[in-house]
Design a protein around this motif. Structure first.
Motif, PDB file in Angstrom:
ATOM      1  N   GLU A  16     -22.027  12.784  10.108  1.00  0.00           N
ATOM      2  CA  GLU A  16     -21.537  12.199  11.341  1.00  0.00           C
ATOM      3  C   GLU A  16     -21.287  13.284  12.384  1.00  0.00           C
ATOM      4  N   GLY A  35     -19.512  11.829  20.734  1.00  0.00           N
ATOM      5  CA  GLY A  35     -19.275  11.287  19.394  1.00  0.00           C
ATOM      6  C   GLY A  35     -20.495  10.640  18.745  1.00  0.00           C
ATOM      7  N   VAL A  36     -21.672  10.796  19.370  1.00  0.00           N
ATOM      8  CA  VAL A  36     -22.874  10.164  18.826  1.00  0.00           C
ATOM      9  C   VAL A  36     -23.642  11.178  17.970  1.00  0.00           C
ATOM     10  N   THR A  37     -24.061  10.758  16.796  1.00  0.00           N
ATOM     11  CA  THR A  37     -24.895  11.601  15.947  1.00  0.00           C
ATOM     12  C   THR A  37     -26.313  11.623  16.521  1.00  0.00           C
ATOM     13  N   ARG A  74     -24.262   4.505  17.419  1.00  0.00           N
ATOM     14  CA  ARG A  74     -23.577   5.568  16.681  1.00  0.00           C
ATOM     15  C   ARG A  74     -24.544   6.698  16.341  1.00  0.00           C
ATOM     16  N   VAL A  75     -25.828   6.370  16.317  1.00  0.00           N
ATOM     17  CA  VAL A  75     -26.862   7.381  16.066  1.00  0.00           C
ATOM     18  C   VAL A  75     -27.970   7.219  17.098  1.00  0.00           C
ATOM     19  N   ARG A  88     -23.762  14.294  22.074  1.00  0.00           N
ATOM     20  CA  ARG A  88     -23.028  14.590  20.854  1.00  0.00           C
ATOM     21  C   ARG A  88     -21.532  14.720  21.140  1.00  0.00           C
ATOM     22  N   LEU A 101     -26.202   4.381   8.334  1.00  0.00           N
ATOM     23  CA  LEU A 101     -24.866   3.790   8.421  1.00  0.00           C
ATOM     24  C   LEU A 101     -24.666   2.815   7.263  1.00  0.00           C
ATOM     25  N   VAL A 121     -24.266   9.790   7.707  1.00  0.00           N
ATOM     26  CA  VAL A 121     -24.694   8.711   8.590  1.00  0.00           C
ATOM     27  C   VAL A 121     -26.101   8.248   8.197  1.00  0.00           C
ATOM     28  N   GLN A 158     -26.861  -0.670  16.052  1.00  0.00           N
ATOM     29  CA  GLN A 158     -26.044   0.536  16.078  1.00  0.00           C
ATOM     30  C   GLN A 158     -26.838   1.821  16.282  1.00  0.00           C
TER      31      GLN A 158
END
Lengths: 296, 231
Positions: free
Chosen positions: A28, A179-181, A149-150, A176, A63, A3, A77
């Motif tokens: 990820e 699903g989030v880094t 996403r992060v 986490r 990403l 990621v 993102q």
């Protein structure tokens, strides 16, 4: 897929080298830690990755995007909680979430976040009236409102009391789980040990190690006991033992793996009586001292 | 962007400073207004200059410097919205506030106090625009240089009183020493005040003073933009 990919990051301020070739990658779904004492380049590193600062050299991909060239697409993102930021004093909790949600193309429903982060009853409270823990929860919620996403969390628990810190850790685990880094910047050993899958240890602008907290600590242990008689003990050949030192009747044995069982068995076989037997696990702090040659 | 403007408007209405910028000039107008002749051409221009000066020198820099100090601008840099948007929204809002303050003063002065209202609307608009632009430019420079909100507040007040004195807003111009009055006319607030008085007296504003205000607005805002730090 990585990621975040950081290679050879360098940054100099007024002749002072702050980052001296920092490289790491974050996978990820990881909780990745940047650990080091204050003033070691953690925050500068993460601010370069977030696009707040431009490195003098090196490449960064978040990403797959360049934080400088594709900044806007990247910022859609990612979610960020910065060290030492405040909101306007008179901004209400719901207004802050509603406002930040409006910055993103596909935001999360902020009402959900409000409930999720235990702020539902603080909905109409102004920022200045929130407690330290509530402010931190609001900052995490704001970092998540864009549906990132992060997320980057910088010294999240500094200034919180122990109970509030523990509660915050649980919340980060939940982020986490969603699903989030997570990239976590911290100078707290216990925090990193508790939360992170992998840690980059920074010292004087360099990464001196990247490993899981357990991997960093290793399985090295220390065993201490006091001899009751004046027997000579010969432990050097015992499996797993890496070092023995004796001061009077006090003996300190270091070793790896299951060496402690082997040592006790050895002592019993030779009818050596001991008291005050203690086994200590090496801590992340010991590991840090071993890596950098200085105490934390 | 729309929501940002809306939220900032709400915040401004919760800011006691905004209310002061509306009420202080109004208070001055009403207190001195009881002793003016009908058709007075001096008091209202003075109150207008005070109102614009307060917004530009006090409220604008204090708000912007506090936003930087609190990391609001930095936090915004990490979102898809740029912090420049917040500056634009603030400038527009403060402009709206200045217009509101002036509209309030003109309404009260025109109706209750029976003061003179000029008919040359384009000239009034031009003078207001240039005067406000030069005051805002000074305010932006203060915001650029002040390390935090409190310092901006202090600088703003420190600048306001000498500028108001030189502009003849604290005591009438004809009671100032000749040299001071001459110099004062070429300060941003002084040029603004004098141009307002000219318009109120029914004469065209001096092109020289309009140029002075435009020059202040341009030069100082460029300096502010170059010196502005986001963090």
């Amino acid at each position: 897929m990585a990621v975040i990919e950081v290679t050879g990051l360098r940054k100099t301020y007024a002749g002072l080298t702050v980052l001296d070739g920092v490289s790491f990658s974050v996978g990820e779904g990881e909780i990745f830690g940047l650990l080091g004492p204050n003033g070691t380049g953690k925050t500068t590193t993460v601010e370069c990755v977030e696009g707040l600062r431009r490195p003098d050299a090196g490449t960064i991909r978040v990403l797959g995007l360049d934080p400088v060239k594709d900044g806007r697409r990247m910022r859609e993102q990612i979610g960020v909680q910065l060290q030492q930021t405040q909101l306007p004093e008179n901004l209400k909790v719901w207004e802050a979430l509603d406002l930040y949600a409006s910055f993103y193309a596909r935001p999360r429903d902020w009402r959900e976040l409000l409930a999720e982060w235990g702020l539902a009853d603080k909905r109409d409270t102004r920022f200045a009236k929130l407690s330290g823990g509530q402010k931190q929860r609001l900052f995490i919620a704001l970092a998540l409102v864009g549906g990132p996403r992060v997320v980057f969390l910088d010294e999240l628990t500094t200034g919180l009391d122990p109970a509030a810190r523990r509660a915050t850790w649980e919340l980060i685990k939940r982020v986490r789980a969603g699903g989030v880094t997570v990239v976590l910047v911290s100078h707290f050993m216990d925090e990193v040990e508790e939360l992170c899958d992998r840690v980059a240890v920074l010292d004087r602008g360099r990464v001196v190690a990247i490993d899981s907290p357990d991997g960093l600590v290793g399985d090295a242990h220390q065993m201490r006991f006091t001899l009751l008689g004046d027997d000579e003990v010969e432990l050097d050949g015992v499996p797993g033992v890496t070092g023995v030192s004796r001061t009077g009747n006090r003996v300190v044995v270091t070793g790896r793996g299951d060496f402690a069982t082997a040592v006790t068995a050895h002592l019993a076989r030779h009818h050596v009586l001991v008291s005050e037997l203690r086994i200590d696990k090496r801590t992340l702090e010991d590991a840090f001292t071993a890596l950098t040659g200085r105490s934390f | 962007m729309f929501k940002l403007a809306f939220v900032e408007t709400k915040l401004l209405t919760r800011e006691p400073g905004a209310l002061f910028s509306l009420l202080i000039p109004l208070f001055i107008l009403v207190v001195f207004g009881s002793s003016i002749e009908p058709g007075d051409t001096v008091l209202l221009p003075m109150a207008l200059a005070i109102a614009v000066g307060l917004v530009g020198l006090y409220l604008l820099p204090t708000t912007l410097a506090a936003y930087r100090e609190r990391g609001v601008l930095r936090r915004l840099s990490t979102t898809p919205v740029r912090p420049g948007s917040l500056l634009m929204v603030q400038l527009l809002l403060q402009l709206v506030l200045a217009v509101t303050a002036c509209a309030l003063l003109v309404t009260v002065a025109g109706t209750v106090l029976g003061a003179h209202l000029p008919t040359a609307a384009p000239a009034v608009a031009l003078v207001f625009l240039l005067g406000t632009a030069s005051m805002f430019a000074v305010g932006l420079l203060v915001a650029a240089l002040a390390p935090n909100g409190r310092a901006a507040n202090g600088f703003g007040v420190l600048l306001y009183f000498p500028m108001a004195y030189l502009a003849g807003l604290i005591q009438p111009r004809d009671q100032l020493p000749e040299l001071v009055a001459r110099i004062g006319e070429y300060t941003p607030l002084g040029a603004f005040g004098q141009s307002l008085r000219d318009v109120w007296a029914g004469t065209a504003p001096s092109p020289l003073l309009l140029g002075v205000m435009a020059a202040y607005a341009a030069v100082i805002s460029v300096a502010a933009a170059r010196l502005f730090r986001w963090e």
